[in-house]
Design an enzyme around this catalytic site. Sequence first.
Site, PDB file in Angstrom:
ATOM      1  N   HIS A 243       1.671  84.561  55.522  1.00 59.21           N
ATOM      2  CA  HIS A 243       2.315  86.188  55.328  1.00 59.21           C
ATOM      3  C   HIS A 243       3.372  86.659  56.193  1.00 59.21           C
ATOM      4  O   HIS A 243       4.225  87.057  55.786  1.00 59.21           O
ATOM      5  CB  HIS A 243       0.857  86.970  55.879  1.00 59.21           C
ATOM      6  N   GLU A 244       3.352  85.821  57.502  1.00 55.56           N
ATOM      7  CA  GLU A 244       4.401  86.204  58.358  1.00 55.56           C
ATOM      8  C   GLU A 244       5.686  85.488  58.113  1.00 55.56           C
ATOM      9  O   GLU A 244       6.741  86.082  58.091  1.00 55.56           O
ATOM     10  CB  GLU A 244       4.154  86.102  59.716  1.00 55.56           C
TER      11      GLU A 244
HETATM   12 ZN    ZN Z   1       2.893  92.013  56.765  1.00 56.87          ZN
END
Ligand code: ZN
Length: 297
Positions: A82-83
């Site tokens: 996600h990051e």
């Molecule tokens: Zn995010």
Amino acid sequence: MHIRPLKLAKDVDLDFFAKQTPGFSGADIANVCNEAALVAARKNKQEVEKQDFLDAIDRIIGGLEKRTKIISAQEKKIIAFHEAGHATVSWMLQYAAPLVKVTIVPRGKSLGAAWYLPEERQITNTDQLLDEITATLGGRAAEDVVFGKISTGALNDLERTTKQAYAMVVYYGLNDKVGNLSYYDSSGQSEYSFNKPYSEKTAETIDQEVHLLVEKAYNRAKEILTAHKDKLEQLANQLLDKEVIFREDLERIFGQRPFEEHTIAENKENISTDERDESFQANITENEDVNYEESDN
Ligand code: ZN
């Protein structure tokens, strides 16, 4: 000046720390140095090491780390991708804010976070807003591209995206269908709170246009991540390995960013010290990904 009273370990590279602390005031730097000395003392070290400074910078920027939080290996993998998704998309978009660092160390309610240094600008145009929305959706898009499913971890991102897209259409007059109208009420008397200042038909158009804008940006983020999936994976694996990555790590993986950047850090001579503190606080964007389903105890 602030580093002079400290006994430094050999691995302390001041140029490296200068790059990790863009926009910091003299007082911020003094805080980092004091905090680094405290961290080292707590660990009974004779010298202040690189990691002590990194911990101190994290504390100053993002509050205390919370390493006691238990996160499963699979959750951690999702957070890392996600990051890395935010980082990859923002790296590839000309008008997205330049990244300072990304971490998957849990802190407070946050599971992961990315820090950006927004460019100095007085007027924001459509391209810039669209790039920002696309980068904000990059986290969820990465989960989608890599795992084929999405999680609740993007709530913060979606809230920001929705508000920004709505503002483009309803406040800034940046949508063709709605036209050069603004339903913003600067008087603050919220005359609009009882009655919408537009027809039901316009309300439907607004809903459709906001939805279309966000879906377009989401698909754009997915296209970027699919095209650079190998690099996204490298970045996520490095995050899983080191828990934090800096701009230098992104440059190693992606090469130099092909766009010119004018960050507030470069222009800080124009601002007096006190104002600079405020502008730093106001401008550095911490994009936290919070899991709201988890109780924070
Ligand atoms: Zn995010």
